[in-house]
Design a protein around this motif. Structure first.
Motif, short mmCIF file in Angstrom:
data_model
loop_
_atom_site.label_atom_id
_atom_site.label_comp_id
_atom_site.label_asym_id
_atom_site.label_seq_id
_atom_site.Cartn_x
_atom_site.Cartn_y
_atom_site.Cartn_z
N ASN A 40 0.77 -1.25 -0.04
CA ASN A 40 0.01 0.02 0.18
C ASN A 40 0.93 1.10 -0.14
O ASN A 40 0.96 2.00 1.01
N ASP A 42 2.70 4.96 -0.54
CA ASP A 42 2.11 6.26 -0.57
C ASP A 42 2.80 7.07 -1.58
O ASP A 42 2.58 8.21 -1.58
N SER A 111 -3.00 7.29 -11.01
CA SER A 111 -2.57 7.45 -9.53
C SER A 111 -3.35 7.91 -8.64
O SER A 111 -3.49 7.42 -7.55
N LEU A 114 -5.71 5.19 -7.64
CA LEU A 114 -4.82 4.06 -6.70
C LEU A 114 -4.95 5.01 -5.16
O LEU A 114 -5.08 4.02 -4.19
N PHE A 115 -4.74 6.03 -5.06
CA PHE A 115 -4.41 6.52 -3.83
C PHE A 115 -5.78 6.68 -2.94
O PHE A 115 -5.76 6.55 -1.85
N THR A 117 -8.19 4.44 -3.12
CA THR A 117 -8.43 3.27 -2.94
C THR A 117 -7.61 2.69 -1.82
O THR A 117 -6.50 3.15 -1.80
N ASP A 119 -7.83 3.42 1.34
CA ASP A 119 -7.63 4.56 2.21
C ASP A 119 -8.92 4.57 3.10
O ASP A 119 -8.93 3.70 3.83
N ASP A 134 -4.20 -4.49 -1.95
CA ASP A 134 -3.61 -3.47 -1.67
C ASP A 134 -3.16 -2.75 -3.15
O ASP A 134 -3.84 -3.23 -4.12
N ARG A 135 -2.91 -1.57 -3.09
CA ARG A 135 -2.57 -0.77 -4.36
C ARG A 135 -1.76 -1.46 -5.50
O ARG A 135 -2.00 -1.16 -6.61
N LEU A 183 -12.13 0.85 -8.97
CA LEU A 183 -11.42 1.61 -8.00
C LEU A 183 -12.13 2.57 -7.17
O LEU A 183 -13.58 3.05 -7.94
#
Length: 254
Positions: A40, A42, A111, A114-115, A117, A119, A134-135, A183
């Protein structure tokens, strides 16, 4: 003698082979990337898109896909991150150049999605028929999908993930049973984190004034329409001025 790309695309991989190669790519990304250091992650860089592609190309296509794309276009493959995409997790684009005449291929990964998701929105994330945890896993499934698009563009000059040829190739090569990227979207995130949705009346501070309007769109910021006699006329017959407001600045009106 290397195997031609069409022959590689016609192969069927077992679930065991796909799982082993998926893990091989995953471990290499975590080991080699300067930015992706956890499943995951960041932080991510455009270089990671190219790195992920080349790892997949190596273990699934013997490096033939990138080579075939370069031979077809005469230009290097391009890789990019998008912070503006609001729906699809990825996109593969074939550009037609005028000068010099030719084509270019580009793979884009969303991107921002993805971030959002994995979260604060808690729900199952299904990408290409696979539940992702996970991402990095989600990004891998997206890349697999985009590589099928690229392969179709290189070999047949057109691609559609709604067509049976795409479905068959994605199933044989990567074990995909679905063809969408589910997502978390900016709208979904805003609803959970800020209790805001399109259509809600909100107020916000702007240059010392308190303005009130209605949310018309949600992306990285909310588009808020505020009634004003000198604004643009909309289909409801009213005139509005448009403001792009960060979500934390908005207060929902009852």
């Amino acid at each position: 003698m290397s195997t031609p790309l069409p022959e590689l695309l016609a192969r069927t991989h077992s679930a065991e082979v796909i799982g082993s190669r998926f893990s091989q790519v995953r471990e290499a990304m975590l080991r080699e990337s300067k930015h992706i250091k956890a499943p995951n992650f960041d932080e991510i860089h455009a270089d990671d898109v190219g790195r992920l592609f080349r790892l997949y190309d190596s273990v699934f296509f013997d490096g033939r896909l990138e080579l075939a794309a370069k031979e077809r276009s005469g230009s290097p493959l391009r890789f990019r991150l998008s912070s503006r995409a609001t729906r699809a997790g990825g996109k593969t684009i074939m550009y037609r150049r005028r000068q010099p005449k030719g084509i270019e291929y580009e793979i884009v990964i969303a991107s921002r999605l993805l971030f959002l998701t994995f979260d604060e929105v808690e729900r199952s994330v299904i990408v290409c028929g696979h539940q992702c945890h996970d991402r990095l896993e989600a990004m891998q499934r997206i890349m697999e999908h985009e590589m099928v698009h690229l392969a179709e563009l290189v070999v047949w000059s057109k691609s559609s993930c709604r067509a049976e040829r795409f479905h068959g190739m994605a199933r044989r090569l990567f074990g995909h049973t679905g063809f969408n990227h589910d997502l978390v979207t900016p709208r979904e995130s805003a609803a959970v984190k800020f209790n805001l949705q399109v259509g809600h009346m909100v107020s916000f501070e702007m240059e010392g004034r308190t303005l009130t309007g209605r949310i018309n769109r949600i992306q990285s910021r909310a588009t808020v329409l505020v009634e004003h006699p000198e604004g643009t006329k909309y289909t409801d017959g009213k005139r509005y001025q448009k403001y792009y407001v960060p979500l934390p600045m908005l207060r929902r009106e009852a």
